[in-house]
Structures are given as structure tokens and as C-alpha cells.
Design an enzyme around this catalytic site. Structure first.
Site, PDB file in Angstrom:
ATOM      1  N   MET A 138       0.935  -1.190  -0.028  1.00 49.58           N
ATOM      2  CA  MET A 138       0.127  -0.107   0.043  1.00 49.58           C
ATOM      3  C   MET A 138       0.958   1.206  -0.042  1.00 49.58           C
ATOM      4  O   MET A 138       0.471   2.302   0.349  1.00 49.58           O
ATOM      5  CB  MET A 138      -0.864   0.010   1.144  1.00 49.58           C
ATOM      6  CG  MET A 138      -1.912  -1.134   0.987  1.00 49.58           C
ATOM      7  SD  MET A 138      -3.337  -0.739   1.989  1.00 49.58           S
ATOM      8  CE  MET A 138      -2.938  -0.666   3.772  1.00 49.58           C
ATOM      9  N   HIS A 166       8.832   1.180   3.679  1.00 49.14           N
ATOM     10  CA  HIS A 166      10.057   1.105   4.488  1.00 49.14           C
ATOM     11  C   HIS A 166      10.964  -0.241   4.161  1.00 49.14           C
ATOM     12  O   HIS A 166      10.554  -0.734   3.339  1.00 49.14           O
ATOM     13  CB  HIS A 166       9.257   1.108   5.997  1.00 49.14           C
ATOM     14  CG  HIS A 166       8.059   0.215   6.201  1.00 49.14           C
ATOM     15  ND1 HIS A 166       8.650  -1.109   6.169  1.00 49.14           N
ATOM     16  CD2 HIS A 166       7.002   0.252   6.400  1.00 49.14           C
ATOM     17  CE1 HIS A 166       7.474  -1.793   6.409  1.00 49.14           C
ATOM     18  NE2 HIS A 166       6.393  -1.038   6.395  1.00 49.14           N
ATOM     19  N   GLU A 167      11.992  -0.230   4.992  1.00 46.43           N
ATOM     20  CA  GLU A 167      12.945  -1.469   5.013  1.00 46.43           C
ATOM     21  C   GLU A 167      12.178  -2.632   5.032  1.00 46.43           C
ATOM     22  O   GLU A 167      12.548  -3.746   4.297  1.00 46.43           O
ATOM     23  CB  GLU A 167      14.070  -1.307   6.016  1.00 46.43           C
ATOM     24  CG  GLU A 167      15.171  -0.474   5.644  1.00 46.43           C
ATOM     25  CD  GLU A 167      15.701  -1.110   4.155  1.00 46.43           C
ATOM     26  OE1 GLU A 167      16.157  -2.258   4.257  1.00 46.43           O
ATOM     27  OE2 GLU A 167      16.126  -0.188   3.423  1.00 46.43           O
ATOM     28  N   HIS A 218       9.271  -3.562   3.588  1.00 44.08           N
ATOM     29  CA  HIS A 218       8.786  -3.623   2.159  1.00 44.08           C
ATOM     30  C   HIS A 218      10.025  -4.180   1.310  1.00 44.08           C
ATOM     31  O   HIS A 218       9.804  -5.137   0.427  1.00 44.08           O
ATOM     32  CB  HIS A 218       7.949  -2.417   1.666  1.00 44.08           C
ATOM     33  CG  HIS A 218       6.919  -2.029   2.073  1.00 44.08           C
ATOM     34  ND1 HIS A 218       6.562  -0.828   3.148  1.00 44.08           N
ATOM     35  CD2 HIS A 218       5.682  -2.432   2.203  1.00 44.08           C
ATOM     36  CE1 HIS A 218       5.526  -0.812   3.492  1.00 44.08           C
ATOM     37  NE2 HIS A 218       4.810  -1.990   2.980  1.00 44.08           N
ATOM     38  N   GLY A 252       4.512 -10.522   3.856  1.00 42.70           N
ATOM     39  CA  GLY A 252       5.510 -10.358   5.417  1.00 42.70           C
ATOM     40  C   GLY A 252       4.704 -11.206   6.320  1.00 42.70           C
ATOM     41  O   GLY A 252       3.492 -11.180   6.395  1.00 42.70           O
ATOM     42  N   GLN A 253       5.472 -11.667   7.318  1.00 45.53           N
ATOM     43  CA  GLN A 253       4.934 -12.222   8.425  1.00 45.53           C
ATOM     44  C   GLN A 253       4.419 -11.242   9.310  1.00 45.53           C
ATOM     45  O   GLN A 253       3.650 -11.764  10.205  1.00 45.53           O
ATOM     46  CB  GLN A 253       6.230 -12.966   9.061  1.00 45.53           C
ATOM     47  CG  GLN A 253       5.874 -13.478  10.310  1.00 45.53           C
ATOM     48  CD  GLN A 253       6.474 -14.736  10.641  1.00 45.53           C
ATOM     49  OE1 GLN A 253       7.463 -15.467  10.132  1.00 45.53           O
ATOM     50  NE2 GLN A 253       5.644 -15.665  11.658  1.00 45.53           N
ATOM     51  N   ARG A 300       2.267   2.932   9.318  1.00 46.88           N
ATOM     52  CA  ARG A 300       1.509   3.631  10.362  1.00 46.88           C
ATOM     53  C   ARG A 300       2.346   4.206  11.357  1.00 46.88           C
ATOM     54  O   ARG A 300       1.975   5.098  12.305  1.00 46.88           O
ATOM     55  CB  ARG A 300       0.271   2.735  10.885  1.00 46.88           C
ATOM     56  CG  ARG A 300      -0.821   2.522   9.840  1.00 46.88           C
ATOM     57  CD  ARG A 300      -2.053   1.832  10.375  1.00 46.88           C
ATOM     58  NE  ARG A 300      -3.191   1.707   9.657  1.00 46.88           N
ATOM     59  CZ  ARG A 300      -3.293   0.736   8.790  1.00 46.88           C
ATOM     60  NH1 ARG A 300      -2.740  -0.515   8.654  1.00 46.88           N
ATOM     61  NH2 ARG A 300      -4.511   0.825   7.984  1.00 46.88           N
TER      62      ARG A 300
HETATM   63  P1  AMP Z   1       1.385  -2.741   3.397  1.00 50.34           P
HETATM   64  O1  AMP Z   1       1.791  -1.926   2.608  1.00 50.34           O
HETATM   65  O2  AMP Z   1       1.382  -2.531   4.662  1.00 50.34           O
HETATM   66  O3  AMP Z   1      -0.054  -3.594   2.868  1.00 50.34           O
HETATM   67  O4  AMP Z   1       2.357  -4.143   3.513  1.00 50.34           O
HETATM   68  C1  AMP Z   1       2.762  -4.744   2.465  1.00 50.34           C
HETATM   69  C2  AMP Z   1       3.543  -6.109   2.487  1.00 50.34           C
HETATM   70  O5  AMP Z   1       4.935  -5.569   3.275  1.00 50.34           O
HETATM   71  C3  AMP Z   1       2.694  -6.948   3.464  1.00 50.34           C
HETATM   72  O6  AMP Z   1       3.007  -8.550   2.657  1.00 50.34           O
HETATM   73  C4  AMP Z   1       3.072  -6.838   4.775  1.00 50.34           C
HETATM   74  O7  AMP Z   1       3.110  -7.874   5.532  1.00 50.34           O
HETATM   75  C5  AMP Z   1       4.743  -6.634   4.309  1.00 50.34           C
HETATM   76  N1  AMP Z   1       5.223  -5.983   5.632  1.00 50.34           N
HETATM   77  C6  AMP Z   1       4.855  -4.826   6.428  1.00 50.34           C
HETATM   78  N2  AMP Z   1       5.422  -4.544   7.215  1.00 50.34           N
HETATM   79  C7  AMP Z   1       6.496  -5.331   7.448  1.00 50.34           C
HETATM   80  C8  AMP Z   1       7.672  -5.402   8.193  1.00 50.34           C
HETATM   81  N3  AMP Z   1       8.014  -4.674   9.049  1.00 50.34           N
HETATM   82  N4  AMP Z   1       8.685  -6.351   7.951  1.00 50.34           N
HETATM   83  C9  AMP Z   1       8.328  -7.577   6.745  1.00 50.34           C
HETATM   84  N5  AMP Z   1       7.302  -7.203   5.703  1.00 50.34           N
HETATM   85  C10 AMP Z   1       6.389  -6.179   6.349  1.00 50.34           C
END
Ligand code: AMP
Length: 287
Positions: free
Chosen positions: A30, A34-35, A37, A154-155, A194
């Protein structure tokens, strides 16, 4: 690095790659990268090799936000995201708008959703009733557009990853799902877009999620088996110590079925959601 925002254009390029035998690794996001991603991007690259193409999508998907959630104020910075993608060796960034992903929705001419019915019944699914329907729908659509061989999640969003795996299996998507570890700040806070909202002392208070996970692990390591109800009430007390923290849920569950367990043992998974001020954070770990 290519940047495409139109759905048919991305699908046409993906088809060309597929016909040429080029492997595609995909990281849906989305944005506000950050690191964490970027570590998924590197994992995708490792899996498809130098000759493959790494695709990142950046799309704040409205259907996974409830009416009272933070869709409008979800952080966005496309310029910076594109720079980070370029630096990390991404080949294609897909940046659709709502009219690309949900054509006709405003006119009520969009009416197809993908719903997982079991794993999405607990935790985030209970706390955010429309969330996973939005996630599975958008990820299914993205898979149909990007046609990836490998997709990395991501986990950090453990339940989401489990639901995507199930969807891929149930609906026969020809894509391999990889789940990569959670990247954390030095003090243990899981990286998240966030976290930008955590101003002043809220940033310090946010480490309470990681503290709760560590304390639970220490207790379970020592006692080998602890009643889930006791552990929940201890952790609730711990979280309440922080003035701006409010526990949404803490759950102990079997990592395969996501079903809650009555007694917590080494290997049980823990997930929690906590409001820090107005910002809702989630985290999880194997105990
Ligand atoms: P988002 O942009 O929050 O929808 O996240 C995109 C992808 O990045 C999803 O698969 C998340 O699980 C992963 N993700 C988000 N935060 C982290 C993190 N701190 N470490 C590893 N992967 C992450």
C-alpha cells in the site's frame, strides 16, 4: 524501471514476459515504503534471479478499510516510494487508481469479491469485518494482472499471509507464496507505514507490543504450558501501564489452523492488536 498505472497495460506486459519465459516476482504493497517492504523486494529478487522481473504494486485498497478506518489519512508519498523501488532494483511499479482496480464501483457496476471463509473468522477478521474480503479480492485481481510466478508477503501480517496461501490453494492460482520475516526497529517495534503517526511519547509506548511478545515467550519458555486466559490477563495489565495504549485483542493460536488454543506452549503463535493513541498497531510471533 517502468511505472504503469493502467490495468490492461500491466497485464499486456506481464503476458509478454510470460510468453518470453521471464519469471516474475511480485510484492503487493500500500506504499509509504520502509525497509520491511524493501526486504520483501530483495526476497522476490532472490527467488526469481537476475533475469527475472520484480514487480511492486502500490495501491491503497479502499475495499479493505472499514467505514470508520484510516483510508483517507493513510500515509502516501509516491515520489519517495518510486525512488526507493528504483534503488532496490525493482523492474516495474504498478500504481493503479481506484478506476483501474474497481471500474464502475461508484456506479454500482462492480460486484465480484473473493471471500475466504475460515481463517478470516478470527483476530483481524473479527476486529475489522470487511478487511479480508478486501484483501483477498485485491490480491486476486493483482495476481490476474501481474501474473507472478512468486509473490512475497510479510509475516508481520501473519493472518493475511495464511489467508492468501489458502486462497491460492483453493482457487488454483499458479503462484508460489513466500512469507518473509518481520523487520523491526532497533527497539523491537515492527516497521509499519502507520508508525509515522507515532509522535512524541507515543513512539516509545508503541514498543509495548514487542515487550508483550517477549514477556509471553519468556513465560512460556519457563512454564512449558500456560492457560491462555491467564496469559491474556497478564498481558492486558502490562499493556494498560502505558497511558495511551489500549488492547484491541491478544490471541494465542495454532499457526496452521489459526484456531485459538486453551493452553499456550512453545510453538504456539501469539498475535495482538493495540491502539497507541489513535493508531492501531499489530504484531505477532511464534512463542
Ligand atoms: P502494506 O503496505 O502494509 O500492505 O504491506 C505490504 C507487505 O509488506 C505485506 O505483505 C506486509 O506483511 C509486508 N510488511 C509490512 N511491514 C513489514 C515488516 N515490518 N517486515 C516485513 N514485511 C512487512
Amino acid at each position: 524501471m517502468r511505472i504503469i498505472s493502467r490495468a490492461p497495460a500491466v497485464q499486456a506486459l506481464s503476458l509478454r514476459w510470460k510468453r518470453a519465459g521471464i519469471k516474475v516476482g511480485f510484492v503487493p504493497t500500500m506504499g509509504y515504503l520502509h525497509e520491511g517492504h524493501l526486504s520483501l523486494v530483495r526476497t522476490a529478487r532472490r527467488h526469481i534471479g537476475k533475469k527475472g522481473k520484480v514487480v511492486v504494486s502500490i495501491y491503497v485498497n479502499p475495499t479493505q478499510f472499514g467505514p470508520t478506518e484510516d483510508l483517507a489519512k493513510y500515509p502516501r508519498d509516491l515520489k519517495r516510494d518510486l525512488e526507493l523501488c528504483r534503488e532496490t532494483g525493482v523492474d516495474l511499479v504498478f500504481t493503479p487508481g481506484d478506476s483501474d482496480m474497481y471500474p464502475g464501483k461508484a456506479e454500482r457496476n462492480y460486484s465480484t469479491y473473493v471471500v475466504e471463509e475460515k481463517l478470516s473468522q478470527t483476530m483481524e477478521g473479527t476486529a475489522r469485518p470487511v478487511h479480508f474480503r478486501g484483501v483477498t479480492t485485491v490480491v486476486a485481481k493483482l495476481f490476474n494482472l501481474v501474473l507472478p510466478d512468486v509473490a512475497v508477503f510479510g509475516q508481520k501480517d501473519f493472518q493475511q499471509a495464511a489467508i492468501i496461501r489458502r486462497m491460492v490453494c483453493d482457487l488454483n492460482f499458479p503462484v508460489k507464496i513466500i512469507v518473509a520475516p518481520t523487520l523491526r526497529e532497533r527497539d523491537g517495534l515492527a516497521m509499519s507505514s502507520r508508525n509515522k503517526y507515532l509522535l512524541g511519547d507515543l513512539r516509545r509506548q508503541a514498543t509495548v507490543l514487542w515487550c508483550a511478545l517477549k514477556i509471553a515467550k519468556t513465560i512460556v519458555d519457563k512454564s512449558k504450558s500456560v492457560p491462555a486466559a491467564d496469559l491474556k490477563s497478564d498481558l492486558k495489565k502490562l499493556i494498560q501501564i502505558e497511558p495511551d495504549a489500549k488492547l484491541d485483542y491478544v490471541e494465542f493460536f495454532d499457526p496452521k489452523t489459526l484456531l485459538p488454543v486453551a493452553s499456550v506452549k512453545p510453538g504456539t503463535h501469539m498475535a495482538l492488536a493495540v491502539y497507541i493513541g489513535r493508531t492501531r498497531l499489530i504484531d505477532n510471533a511464534r512463542l
